[in-house]
Scaffold this active site. Sequence first.
Site, PDB file in Angstrom:
ATOM      1  N   HIS A  36       0.831  -1.207   0.000  1.00 23.48           N
ATOM      2  CA  HIS A  36       0.000   0.000   0.000  1.00 23.48           C
ATOM      3  C   HIS A  36       0.867   1.259   0.000  1.00 23.48           C
ATOM      4  O   HIS A  36       0.686   2.156  -0.840  1.00 23.48           O
ATOM      5  CB  HIS A  36      -0.917  -0.006   1.228  1.00 23.48           C
ATOM      6  CG  HIS A  36      -1.824   1.182   1.306  1.00 23.48           C
ATOM      7  ND1 HIS A  36      -3.120   1.162   0.835  1.00 23.48           N
ATOM      8  CD2 HIS A  36      -1.637   2.439   1.802  1.00 23.48           C
ATOM      9  CE1 HIS A  36      -3.674   2.337   1.022  1.00 23.48           C
ATOM     10  NE2 HIS A  36      -2.802   3.136   1.618  1.00 23.48           N
ATOM     11  N   GLU A  37       1.806   1.323   0.945  1.00 18.00           N
ATOM     12  CA  GLU A  37       2.651   2.514   1.044  1.00 18.00           C
ATOM     13  C   GLU A  37       3.599   2.629  -0.142  1.00 18.00           C
ATOM     14  O   GLU A  37       3.938   3.730  -0.575  1.00 18.00           O
ATOM     15  CB  GLU A  37       3.435   2.496   2.362  1.00 18.00           C
ATOM     16  CG  GLU A  37       2.566   2.528   3.601  1.00 18.00           C
ATOM     17  CD  GLU A  37       1.613   3.720   3.638  1.00 18.00           C
ATOM     18  OE1 GLU A  37       1.948   4.780   3.069  1.00 18.00           O
ATOM     19  OE2 GLU A  37       0.519   3.583   4.216  1.00 18.00           O
ATOM     20  N   HIS A  64       1.826   4.576  -2.879  1.00 21.20           N
ATOM     21  CA  HIS A  64       1.918   6.027  -2.670  1.00 21.20           C
ATOM     22  C   HIS A  64       3.317   6.535  -3.012  1.00 21.20           C
ATOM     23  O   HIS A  64       3.486   7.554  -3.690  1.00 21.20           O
ATOM     24  CB  HIS A  64       1.615   6.364  -1.208  1.00 21.20           C
ATOM     25  CG  HIS A  64       0.183   6.178  -0.813  1.00 21.20           C
ATOM     26  ND1 HIS A  64      -0.867   6.694  -1.545  1.00 21.20           N
ATOM     27  CD2 HIS A  64      -0.376   5.553   0.259  1.00 21.20           C
ATOM     28  CE1 HIS A  64      -2.008   6.391  -0.944  1.00 21.20           C
ATOM     29  NE2 HIS A  64      -1.729   5.695   0.135  1.00 21.20           N
TER      30      HIS A  64
END
Length: 415
Positions: free
Chosen positions: A18-19, A22
């Site tokens: 997820h990170e 980003h």
Amino acid sequence: MIGILSFILALGVIILVHELGHFLVAKHYGILCHEFSIGMGPLVWSKKRGETTYSIRAIPFGGYVSMAGEEAEKEIVKVDQVVGLEFDQNGKVNKIFLDPTNQKVVGTIKELDLYKALSITLTLEGGEVQRYDVDHDANYILEKSVQQIAPYDRCLESKSKWARFATMAAGATMNFVLAFVLFFIVGLAVGMPTGSNRLGGVVENSPAQVAGLVAGDQIISYNNHSVANWEELTQAISSTKDSTTVTYIRDGQTKTVELTPQISENGGQISTSIGVSTEYEKSLLSGFNYAVFKMKEAFVSIFQTFKMLFVTKEAGIDDLSGPVGIYTMTSTIATFGLTSLIIWIGFLSVNIGIMNLLPLPALDGGRIVFVLIEALIGRPIDRRVEGYVHMAGLLLFFGLFIYVTFNDVIRLINA
């Protein structure tokens, strides 16, 4: 121990991906990323590479990418603060020391703009006032770390609406990609049901095995009813409770045997079985089809939960699970084997992706809402107002986290 390791693995992989979404998109658009962290709370390990500090923190329930301009930047240095300066070969400031000890140029900040003008003015010893240009990639030298300054063009708010939207949506998108890849791997390993009337397996000591049926037999008739596919076979089995005949083809020869189905009762429901399983196809296409099927299943399951919470009211906040509940479920599923654990991680990844896209403050979806509002009204919302909204949302989520965790612990104690 297996439960703990499985839990850490599941959350760790999901949060990392997820990170990473980003982070990669932010870097693509030139946004300065101060820190890439897996976990929250006290620092366990960190390593600075380039302009970003990569870290692991003690609490594995989250992670973050600290992007310049995502929140209002904290003032690391300000007017009337004493600092030391160091210069590059072009005469520009490339290091700002918060501890000015042993620096050649030391003074009190009179004016500074490290956002657009990139300059700093000091009042030196003796009262002389001197203005210095600051390098675009200058660093603050802190007590135990180094952090790059954040000029306007490296901040999130300087980027286009599409760049900000893509950066915020990238985390959830990567969660969906992770889930699809995991489901695809499982699909390659276990295959996809063909739906044919050919047996994929026969349970040991089952009525089918006792009658002589083996994997690969093609059932063409059950209880004198023609069978053309797996659905017709299962319907015929469920509707027959007495001894019956089964006609099948093996190696080109047609044979007929008799068997007696096994009858079982569970909660008042009577079921009939003969101990056979369907045939599975293992190929790239079947792996893809399996991944699509499981993605659809995960999305439908999550939105059904939303429906039960907010529409039909069949469930409430007390039914939600937090980290403790997820740990309990992960520990149980891990006992069923690696395949079940991989499917569970995929399901969790879809869940976390959807949750992060909800249009609520502090979530990625909440930040996307502010980008959409800006697109509608033609101007950005005041950053301080947006910051207050996200902070309020964060506090509410923290309260919900404590409440749900408390309920999880109570359920665990009473189990």
